[in-house]
Scaffold this motif. Sequence first.
Motif, PDB file in Angstrom:
ATOM      1  N   GLY A  52      75.797  18.957 126.510  1.00 13.97           N
ATOM      2  CA  GLY A  52      75.484  17.741 127.255  1.00 13.97           C
ATOM      3  C   GLY A  52      75.320  16.518 126.365  1.00 13.97           C
ATOM      4  O   GLY A  52      75.789  16.498 125.229  1.00 13.97           O
ATOM      5  N   GLN A  53      74.620  15.535 126.906  1.00 11.65           N
ATOM      6  CA  GLN A  53      74.395  14.272 126.200  1.00 11.65           C
ATOM      7  C   GLN A  53      72.950  14.191 125.700  1.00 11.65           C
ATOM      8  O   GLN A  53      72.016  14.446 126.458  1.00 11.65           O
ATOM      9  CB  GLN A  53      74.671  13.089 127.124  1.00 11.65           C
ATOM     10  CG  GLN A  53      76.124  12.960 127.530  1.00 11.65           C
ATOM     11  CD  GLN A  53      77.018  12.591 126.367  1.00 11.65           C
ATOM     12  OE1 GLN A  53      76.685  11.779 125.521  1.00 11.65           O
ATOM     13  NE2 GLN A  53      78.193  13.205 126.320  1.00 11.65           N
ATOM     14  N   ILE A  54      72.789  13.821 124.451  1.00  6.86           N
ATOM     15  CA  ILE A  54      71.457  13.590 123.890  1.00  6.86           C
ATOM     16  C   ILE A  54      70.953  12.256 124.441  1.00  6.86           C
ATOM     17  O   ILE A  54      71.663  11.250 124.352  1.00  6.86           O
ATOM     18  CB  ILE A  54      71.502  13.556 122.347  1.00  6.86           C
ATOM     19  CG1 ILE A  54      71.971  14.921 121.812  1.00  6.86           C
ATOM     20  CG2 ILE A  54      70.153  13.158 121.766  1.00  6.86           C
ATOM     21  CD1 ILE A  54      72.237  14.958 120.323  1.00  6.86           C
ATOM     22  N   PRO A  55      69.762  12.222 125.017  1.00  5.69           N
ATOM     23  CA  PRO A  55      69.233  10.961 125.539  1.00  5.69           C
ATOM     24  C   PRO A  55      69.064   9.903 124.444  1.00  5.69           C
ATOM     25  O   PRO A  55      68.749  10.210 123.294  1.00  5.69           O
ATOM     26  CB  PRO A  55      67.874  11.357 126.125  1.00  5.69           C
ATOM     27  CG  PRO A  55      68.017  12.807 126.450  1.00  5.69           C
ATOM     28  CD  PRO A  55      68.896  13.356 125.351  1.00  5.69           C
ATOM     29  N   LYS A  56      69.271   8.672 124.822  1.00  3.94           N
ATOM     30  CA  LYS A  56      69.177   7.520 123.918  1.00  3.94           C
ATOM     31  C   LYS A  56      67.860   7.495 123.146  1.00  3.94           C
ATOM     32  O   LYS A  56      67.803   7.083 121.985  1.00  3.94           O
ATOM     33  CB  LYS A  56      69.336   6.240 124.747  1.00  3.94           C
ATOM     34  CG  LYS A  56      69.383   4.972 123.959  1.00  3.94           C
ATOM     35  CD  LYS A  56      69.641   3.797 124.900  1.00  3.94           C
ATOM     36  CE  LYS A  56      69.714   2.497 124.153  1.00  3.94           C
ATOM     37  NZ  LYS A  56      70.036   1.382 125.062  1.00  3.94           N
ATOM     38  N   LYS A  57      66.787   7.961 123.786  1.00  4.43           N
ATOM     39  CA  LYS A  57      65.458   7.990 123.171  1.00  4.43           C
ATOM     40  C   LYS A  57      65.470   8.630 121.780  1.00  4.43           C
ATOM     41  O   LYS A  57      64.737   8.227 120.887  1.00  4.43           O
ATOM     42  CB  LYS A  57      64.509   8.783 124.087  1.00  4.43           C
ATOM     43  CG  LYS A  57      63.138   9.026 123.550  1.00  4.43           C
ATOM     44  CD  LYS A  57      62.319   9.827 124.560  1.00  4.43           C
ATOM     45  CE  LYS A  57      60.899  10.009 124.105  1.00  4.43           C
ATOM     46  NZ  LYS A  57      60.095  10.713 125.120  1.00  4.43           N
ATOM     47  N   TYR A  58      66.335   9.643 121.579  1.00  6.33           N
ATOM     48  CA  TYR A  58      66.353  10.405 120.330  1.00  6.33           C
ATOM     49  C   TYR A  58      67.364   9.873 119.325  1.00  6.33           C
ATOM     50  O   TYR A  58      67.638  10.516 118.319  1.00  6.33           O
ATOM     51  CB  TYR A  58      66.625  11.882 120.641  1.00  6.33           C
ATOM     52  CG  TYR A  58      65.624  12.428 121.629  1.00  6.33           C
ATOM     53  CD1 TYR A  58      64.290  12.599 121.271  1.00  6.33           C
ATOM     54  CD2 TYR A  58      65.988  12.736 122.933  1.00  6.33           C
ATOM     55  CE1 TYR A  58      63.356  13.064 122.178  1.00  6.33           C
ATOM     56  CE2 TYR A  58      65.067  13.210 123.849  1.00  6.33           C
ATOM     57  CZ  TYR A  58      63.747  13.368 123.466  1.00  6.33           C
ATOM     58  OH  TYR A  58      62.825  13.822 124.367  1.00  6.33           O
ATOM     59  N   SER A  59      67.907   8.690 119.572  1.00  3.53           N
ATOM     60  CA  SER A  59      68.937   8.105 118.720  1.00  3.53           C
ATOM     61  C   SER A  59      68.429   6.852 118.026  1.00  3.53           C
ATOM     62  O   SER A  59      67.327   6.371 118.288  1.00  3.53           O
ATOM     63  CB  SER A  59      70.159   7.749 119.571  1.00  3.53           C
ATOM     64  OG  SER A  59      69.925   6.568 120.302  1.00  3.53           O
ATOM     65  N   CYS A  60      69.300   6.264 117.194  1.00  2.00           N
ATOM     66  CA  CYS A  60      68.975   5.002 116.524  1.00  2.00           C
ATOM     67  C   CYS A  60      68.898   3.854 117.525  1.00  2.00           C
ATOM     68  O   CYS A  60      68.354   2.804 117.215  1.00  2.00           O
ATOM     69  CB  CYS A  60      70.008   4.697 115.446  1.00  2.00           C
ATOM     70  SG  CYS A  60      71.662   4.349 116.084  1.00  2.00           S
ATOM     71  N   GLU A  61      69.431   4.066 118.724  1.00  2.00           N
ATOM     72  CA  GLU A  61      69.375   3.044 119.761  1.00  2.00           C
ATOM     73  C   GLU A  61      68.095   3.133 120.592  1.00  2.00           C
ATOM     74  O   GLU A  61      67.846   2.300 121.449  1.00  2.00           O
ATOM     75  CB  GLU A  61      70.593   3.169 120.685  1.00  2.00           C
ATOM     76  CG  GLU A  61      71.900   2.937 119.969  1.00  2.00           C
ATOM     77  CD  GLU A  61      73.099   3.173 120.864  1.00  2.00           C
ATOM     78  OE1 GLU A  61      72.933   3.387 122.077  1.00  2.00           O
ATOM     79  OE2 GLU A  61      74.223   3.135 120.344  1.00  2.00           O
ATOM     80  N   GLY A  62      67.306   4.174 120.343  1.00  2.00           N
ATOM     81  CA  GLY A  62      66.064   4.397 121.077  1.00  2.00           C
ATOM     82  C   GLY A  62      64.888   4.477 120.116  1.00  2.00           C
ATOM     83  O   GLY A  62      64.759   3.669 119.194  1.00  2.00           O
ATOM     84  N   GLU A  63      64.071   5.502 120.298  1.00  2.00           N
ATOM     85  CA  GLU A  63      62.876   5.677 119.458  1.00  2.00           C
ATOM     86  C   GLU A  63      63.170   6.382 118.135  1.00  2.00           C
ATOM     87  O   GLU A  63      62.308   6.442 117.266  1.00  2.00           O
ATOM     88  CB  GLU A  63      61.814   6.460 120.243  1.00  2.00           C
ATOM     89  CG  GLU A  63      61.300   5.709 121.464  1.00  2.00           C
ATOM     90  CD  GLU A  63      60.317   6.538 122.273  1.00  2.00           C
ATOM     91  OE1 GLU A  63      59.490   7.271 121.672  1.00  2.00           O
ATOM     92  OE2 GLU A  63      60.375   6.458 123.510  1.00  2.00           O
ATOM     93  N   ASN A  64      64.380   6.955 118.006  1.00  2.00           N
ATOM     94  CA  ASN A  64      64.789   7.637 116.780  1.00  2.00           C
ATOM     95  C   ASN A  64      63.807   8.743 116.377  1.00  2.00           C
ATOM     96  O   ASN A  64      63.412   8.864 115.225  1.00  2.00           O
ATOM     97  CB  ASN A  64      64.984   6.640 115.640  1.00  2.00           C
ATOM     98  CG  ASN A  64      65.975   7.149 114.607  1.00  2.00           C
ATOM     99  OD1 ASN A  64      66.838   7.956 114.898  1.00  2.00           O
ATOM    100  ND2 ASN A  64      65.830   6.670 113.389  1.00  2.00           N
ATOM    101  N   ILE A  65      63.409   9.552 117.369  1.00  2.00           N
ATOM    102  CA  ILE A  65      62.508  10.679 117.136  1.00  2.00           C
ATOM    103  C   ILE A  65      63.244  11.971 117.467  1.00  2.00           C
ATOM    104  O   ILE A  65      64.203  11.973 118.229  1.00  2.00           O
ATOM    105  CB  ILE A  65      61.214  10.573 117.977  1.00  2.00           C
ATOM    106  CG1 ILE A  65      61.546  10.531 119.479  1.00  2.00           C
ATOM    107  CG2 ILE A  65      60.397   9.353 117.544  1.00  2.00           C
ATOM    108  CD1 ILE A  65      60.335  10.589 120.397  1.00  2.00           C
TER     109      ILE A  65
END
Length: 153
Positions: free
Chosen positions: A21-34
Amino acid sequence: MLTAKIKAGISVRSPAFNQGGQIPKKYSCEGENINPPLEISGFPGHTQSLALILEDPDAVKGIFYHWVVWNIPPTGSISENSSPGITGSNSSGTEEFTGPCPPTGSHRYYFRVFALDTLLDISAGSDKNTLEEAMKGHQLSTGEIMAHFREGR
């Protein structure tokens, strides 16, 4: 030292995304990067520790290692936004989780987990190659989950 044939058999899943699937934005450099939460099961009962390598094989300059961690207690889960063990150096040269951040298109991200028969005696900040060398002869089982992330998602 226990010498066993390495078996696939660890189940790795995340309540944040599905296999493929798709990794939510929250876990990316575009989100919280956690780091996302992970649930790990099916490792042998005599597992002493887990190791994890998060890699992006679609990076322009070759495989990019986003997270390198070892001596994770085999409790069955890794919490969101956590430091579950000893952190090594990623491809950015930092000792932390670096979330998905592809410059263009969709990339695949593999969370690879290894069950080990020992705690590893390597220094914090060691790279992926050092970790792999230290794991030789100690891997009991392995598993992974793969998901995608697209820039601008």
